[in-house]
Motif scaffolding. Structure first.
Motif, PDB file in Angstrom:
ATOM      1  N   MET A   1       0.708  -1.178   0.049  1.00 32.04           N
ATOM      2  CA  MET A   1      -0.079   0.100  -0.078  1.00 32.04           C
ATOM      3  C   MET A   1       0.920   1.307  -0.045  1.00 32.04           C
ATOM      4  O   MET A   1       2.055   1.251   0.560  1.00 32.04           O
ATOM      5  CB  MET A   1      -0.975  -0.007   1.288  1.00 32.04           C
ATOM      6  CG  MET A   1      -1.895  -1.051   1.242  1.00 32.04           C
ATOM      7  SD  MET A   1      -2.686  -1.309  -0.078  1.00 32.04           S
ATOM      8  CE  MET A   1      -3.111  -3.024  -0.159  1.00 32.04           C
ATOM      9  N   SER A   2       0.252   2.570  -0.669  1.00 34.42           N
ATOM     10  CA  SER A   2       1.127   3.741  -0.645  1.00 34.42           C
ATOM     11  C   SER A   2       0.966   4.257   0.700  1.00 34.42           C
ATOM     12  O   SER A   2       0.132   4.108   1.540  1.00 34.42           O
ATOM     13  CB  SER A   2       0.328   4.496  -1.662  1.00 34.42           C
ATOM     14  OG  SER A   2       0.776   5.758  -1.524  1.00 34.42           O
ATOM     15  N   HIS A   3       2.079   4.920   1.203  1.00 35.05           N
ATOM     16  CA  HIS A   3       2.432   5.557   2.344  1.00 35.05           C
ATOM     17  C   HIS A   3       1.707   7.078   2.340  1.00 35.05           C
ATOM     18  O   HIS A   3       1.820   7.716   3.347  1.00 35.05           O
ATOM     19  CB  HIS A   3       3.734   5.495   3.042  1.00 35.05           C
ATOM     20  CG  HIS A   3       4.287   3.807   3.132  1.00 35.05           C
ATOM     21  ND1 HIS A   3       3.408   3.303   4.332  1.00 35.05           N
ATOM     22  CD2 HIS A   3       4.963   3.212   2.727  1.00 35.05           C
ATOM     23  CE1 HIS A   3       3.973   2.019   4.034  1.00 35.05           C
ATOM     24  NE2 HIS A   3       4.830   2.151   3.110  1.00 35.05           N
ATOM     25  N   THR A   4       1.601   7.496   1.071  1.00 34.65           N
ATOM     26  CA  THR A   4       1.096   8.944   0.687  1.00 34.65           C
ATOM     27  C   THR A   4      -0.163   9.134   1.461  1.00 34.65           C
ATOM     28  O   THR A   4      -1.051   8.263   1.223  1.00 34.65           O
ATOM     29  CB  THR A   4       1.258   9.230  -0.455  1.00 34.65           C
ATOM     30  OG1 THR A   4       0.497   8.462  -1.491  1.00 34.65           O
ATOM     31  CG2 THR A   4       2.726   9.144  -1.260  1.00 34.65           C
ATOM     32  N   TYR A   6      -4.205  10.612   1.904  1.00 40.46           N
ATOM     33  CA  TYR A   6      -5.199  10.570   0.985  1.00 40.46           C
ATOM     34  C   TYR A   6      -5.540  11.922   0.292  1.00 40.46           C
ATOM     35  O   TYR A   6      -5.189  12.960   0.889  1.00 40.46           O
ATOM     36  CB  TYR A   6      -6.672  10.382   1.530  1.00 40.46           C
ATOM     37  CG  TYR A   6      -7.693  10.540   0.653  1.00 40.46           C
ATOM     38  CD1 TYR A   6      -8.011   9.388  -0.174  1.00 40.46           C
ATOM     39  CD2 TYR A   6      -8.600  11.589   0.802  1.00 40.46           C
ATOM     40  CE1 TYR A   6      -9.255   9.576  -0.843  1.00 40.46           C
ATOM     41  CE2 TYR A   6      -9.827  11.605  -0.016  1.00 40.46           C
ATOM     42  CZ  TYR A   6     -10.116  10.574  -0.924  1.00 40.46           C
ATOM     43  OH  TYR A   6     -11.312  10.807  -1.774  1.00 40.46           O
ATOM     44  N   GLN A   7      -5.456  11.821  -1.076  1.00 38.87           N
ATOM     45  CA  GLN A   7      -5.904  13.079  -1.969  1.00 38.87           C
ATOM     46  C   GLN A   7      -7.104  13.184  -2.328  1.00 38.87           C
ATOM     47  O   GLN A   7      -7.584  12.557  -3.146  1.00 38.87           O
ATOM     48  CB  GLN A   7      -4.680  12.741  -3.315  1.00 38.87           C
ATOM     49  CG  GLN A   7      -4.602  13.980  -4.101  1.00 38.87           C
ATOM     50  CD  GLN A   7      -3.528  14.106  -5.450  1.00 38.87           C
ATOM     51  OE1 GLN A   7      -3.496  12.744  -5.964  1.00 38.87           O
ATOM     52  NE2 GLN A   7      -2.845  14.938  -5.731  1.00 38.87           N
ATOM     53  N   LYS A   8      -7.689  14.285  -1.956  1.00 38.72           N
ATOM     54  CA  LYS A   8      -8.970  14.603  -2.392  1.00 38.72           C
ATOM     55  C   LYS A   8      -9.114  14.950  -3.964  1.00 38.72           C
ATOM     56  O   LYS A   8      -8.077  15.582  -4.265  1.00 38.72           O
ATOM     57  CB  LYS A   8      -9.487  15.730  -1.626  1.00 38.72           C
ATOM     58  CG  LYS A   8      -9.817  15.334   0.002  1.00 38.72           C
ATOM     59  CD  LYS A   8     -10.514  16.700   0.540  1.00 38.72           C
ATOM     60  CE  LYS A   8     -10.589  16.214   2.022  1.00 38.72           C
ATOM     61  NZ  LYS A   8     -11.372  17.366   3.084  1.00 38.72           N
ATOM     62  N   GLY A   9     -10.357  14.651  -4.340  1.00 40.36           N
ATOM     63  CA  GLY A   9     -10.364  15.069  -5.996  1.00 40.36           C
ATOM     64  C   GLY A   9     -10.025  13.881  -6.996  1.00 40.36           C
ATOM     65  O   GLY A   9      -9.909  14.101  -7.727  1.00 40.36           O
ATOM     66  N   ARG A  10      -9.208  12.966  -6.327  1.00 42.87           N
ATOM     67  CA  ARG A  10      -8.934  11.931  -7.296  1.00 42.87           C
ATOM     68  C   ARG A  10      -9.162  10.505  -6.702  1.00 42.87           C
ATOM     69  O   ARG A  10      -9.413  10.432  -5.337  1.00 42.87           O
ATOM     70  CB  ARG A  10      -7.262  11.875  -7.339  1.00 42.87           C
ATOM     71  CG  ARG A  10      -6.769  13.142  -8.189  1.00 42.87           C
ATOM     72  CD  ARG A  10      -7.222  13.047  -9.585  1.00 42.87           C
ATOM     73  NE  ARG A  10      -6.521  14.330 -10.297  1.00 42.87           N
ATOM     74  CZ  ARG A  10      -7.065  14.374 -11.705  1.00 42.87           C
ATOM     75  NH1 ARG A  10      -7.894  13.597 -12.282  1.00 42.87           N
ATOM     76  NH2 ARG A  10      -6.310  15.571 -12.237  1.00 42.87           N
ATOM     77  N   LEU A 279      -9.368   1.885  -0.490  1.00 41.06           N
ATOM     78  CA  LEU A 279      -9.940   1.435   0.720  1.00 41.06           C
ATOM     79  C   LEU A 279      -9.629   1.591   2.150  1.00 41.06           C
ATOM     80  O   LEU A 279     -10.193   2.020   2.906  1.00 41.06           O
ATOM     81  CB  LEU A 279     -10.560   0.014   0.431  1.00 41.06           C
ATOM     82  CG  LEU A 279     -11.534  -0.456   1.260  1.00 41.06           C
ATOM     83  CD1 LEU A 279     -12.732   0.060   1.276  1.00 41.06           C
ATOM     84  CD2 LEU A 279     -11.812  -2.122   0.904  1.00 41.06           C
ATOM     85  N   TYR A 280      -8.163   1.115   2.171  1.00 47.04           N
ATOM     86  CA  TYR A 280      -7.475   1.451   3.229  1.00 47.04           C
ATOM     87  C   TYR A 280      -7.366   2.887   3.822  1.00 47.04           C
ATOM     88  O   TYR A 280      -7.290   3.219   5.037  1.00 47.04           O
ATOM     89  CB  TYR A 280      -6.180   0.705   3.556  1.00 47.04           C
ATOM     90  CG  TYR A 280      -6.348  -0.890   3.703  1.00 47.04           C
ATOM     91  CD1 TYR A 280      -6.839  -1.522   4.982  1.00 47.04           C
ATOM     92  CD2 TYR A 280      -6.131  -1.831   2.620  1.00 47.04           C
ATOM     93  CE1 TYR A 280      -6.774  -2.737   5.160  1.00 47.04           C
ATOM     94  CE2 TYR A 280      -6.399  -3.218   2.510  1.00 47.04           C
ATOM     95  CZ  TYR A 280      -6.669  -3.536   4.110  1.00 47.04           C
ATOM     96  OH  TYR A 280      -6.840  -4.868   4.279  1.00 47.04           O
ATOM     97  N   LYS A 281      -7.478   3.807   2.749  1.00 48.35           N
ATOM     98  CA  LYS A 281      -7.263   5.054   3.082  1.00 48.35           C
ATOM     99  C   LYS A 281      -8.624   5.756   3.509  1.00 48.35           C
ATOM    100  O   LYS A 281      -8.652   6.551   4.245  1.00 48.35           O
ATOM    101  CB  LYS A 281      -6.530   5.929   2.152  1.00 48.35           C
ATOM    102  CG  LYS A 281      -5.122   5.595   2.061  1.00 48.35           C
ATOM    103  CD  LYS A 281      -4.448   6.233   0.639  1.00 48.35           C
ATOM    104  CE  LYS A 281      -2.990   5.938   0.346  1.00 48.35           C
ATOM    105  NZ  LYS A 281      -2.382   6.553  -0.632  1.00 48.35           N
ATOM    106  N   THR A 282      -9.569   5.324   2.837  1.00 47.93           N
ATOM    107  CA  THR A 282     -10.768   5.996   3.020  1.00 47.93           C
ATOM    108  C   THR A 282     -11.793   5.471   4.279  1.00 47.93           C
ATOM    109  O   THR A 282     -12.584   6.120   4.701  1.00 47.93           O
ATOM    110  CB  THR A 282     -11.746   6.141   1.691  1.00 47.93           C
ATOM    111  OG1 THR A 282     -11.892   4.762   1.145  1.00 47.93           O
ATOM    112  CG2 THR A 282     -10.803   6.946   0.607  1.00 47.93           C
TER     113      THR A 282
END
Length: 357
Positions: A1-4, A6-10, A279-282
């Motif tokens: 999974m990415s460690h960055t 959550y980026q809104k709008g994408r 999913l893990y971010k949101t």
């Protein structure tokens, strides 16, 4: 999974590796930290538009369970950014990632109307419904600037040829004038996608799409004009929107939809990695449950390529979804039917005007 973060709008939160490319591009943590300390963006979040020039525009659909035989896509990639979109994998054929690239690198087929006209003029072509958006949405944001979909609709009208539309954008109402003319001849049907009645869920799943309220209004306005609308309650994602089936069906029926269809989400190819990261971010509190329920619909796997079952799934969870859909149709759509489009007018208009002899 990415460690960055959550980026809104994408929708997609990362660029997964393109399986067709030899080299792998990786963002190192030290580079990201350098960008953070420097106040710079590691990557651009802007959408890039690139014109492409294919030789043909109408595609034969080989899948027996998609519900269409021919499709036409004026654009490749889609800025709507729906995280679950099956079309993401097709972006790899163009040399891009199925992740962020899919919604930031938009390819525009400026010759689409001209290519369509050439196709419909072929003596060998027998009229058969061609669906706009078999892959990516023909009314995504760039359509406001290029108007390729509108131009193609005018070609269909000129040649008296049946056309279907799949979209989740209320921009379809911009072309109501052309749609009314097509509908007067029995040549058009609109499939409008609605995945949830909850705006928070919609913004997470489909960040750059039209609001649910505007989509419902679009169904209502199209229906009032007599234009047949089929609502696509798709995809159904168990644990996220599966509890909304009856409410969704009731809402679209109240707006005048003549029918509805649904699919169960499947995470083929790169989409599995993209969806799990999102999913893990949101929704970290229910991520494992959602993934488990999806797998239960597809023989224990997140992906499913089995013709006949891949779209609706199988097993207990899929059966529950199917039963809810049957109940919704019986309760809200009794006596309603989506019409079959006419194919008998085109032959007399092979050259774009009525042949008298």
């Amino acid at each position: 999974m990415s460690h960055t973060p959550y980026q809104k709008g994408r929708g997609a939160q990362l660029n997964v590796h393109n399986k067709f490319l030899k080299d792998v591009h990786e963002q190192r943590d030290d580079f990201l930290e350098y960008c953070r300390l420097s106040g710079e963006d590691a990557v651009s979040n802007k959408t890039k538009i690139t014109p492409i020039f294919p030789k043909t525009i109408v595609n034969r659909v080989a899948s027996p369970d998609v519900g269409m035989e021919y499709s036409l896509n004026p654009y490749q990639g889609c800025e709507h950014g729906c995280v679950y979109c099956y079309a993401r994998n097709s972006h790899e054929y163009w040399g891009y990632s199925a992740g962020k690239d899919f919604e930031q690198q938009i390819l525009v087929k400026k010759d689409a109307p001209k290519l369509l006209e050439a196709h419909l003029s072929k003596k060998s072509w027998q009229a058969n419904t061609i669906v706009l958006s078999g892959n990516t949405d023909c009314y995504q944001p760039v359509e406001k600037d290029f108007e390729l979909t509108r131009a193609c609709l005018k070609v269909f009208l000129k040649y008296r040829h049946p056309v279907g539309i799949i979209t989740k954008n209320a921009l379809v109402l911009r072309d109501l004038d052309v749609l009314k003319e097509l509908n007067a001849l029995g040549l058009v049907g609109v499939n409008l996608s609605i995945t949830s009645l909850d705006e928070h869920t919609r913004r997470l799943l489909e960040p750059r799409t039209t609001t649910i309220k505007k989509r419902l209004q679009a169904i209502e306005q199209l229906s009032k004009e007599g234009i047949p609308v089929n609502a696509m309650l798709a995809p159904i994602i168990p644990g996220i929107n599966s509890h909304e089936i009856l409410d969704l069906a009731k809402a679209v029926a109240a707006c005048g939809a003549r029918s509805f269809g649904y699919t169960v989400v499947r995470l083929n190819g790169a989409i599995g990695t993209i969806f799990k990261d999102w999913l893990y971010k949101t929704m970290p509190d229910r991520a494992e449950k959602v993934l488990s329920l999806i797998a239960q619909c597809h023989g224990g796997q997140l992906n499913d390529s089995r013709f006949g079952s891949r779209m609706k799934g199988d097993g207990a969870v899929a059966q529950q979804i199917q039963q809810m859909a049957h109940l919704a149709k019986a309760k809200y759509f009794k006596g309603r039917q989506f019409p079959k489009l006419r194919t008998d007018l085109h032959e007399a208009y092979k050259d774009g005007q009525l042949k008298l002899f």
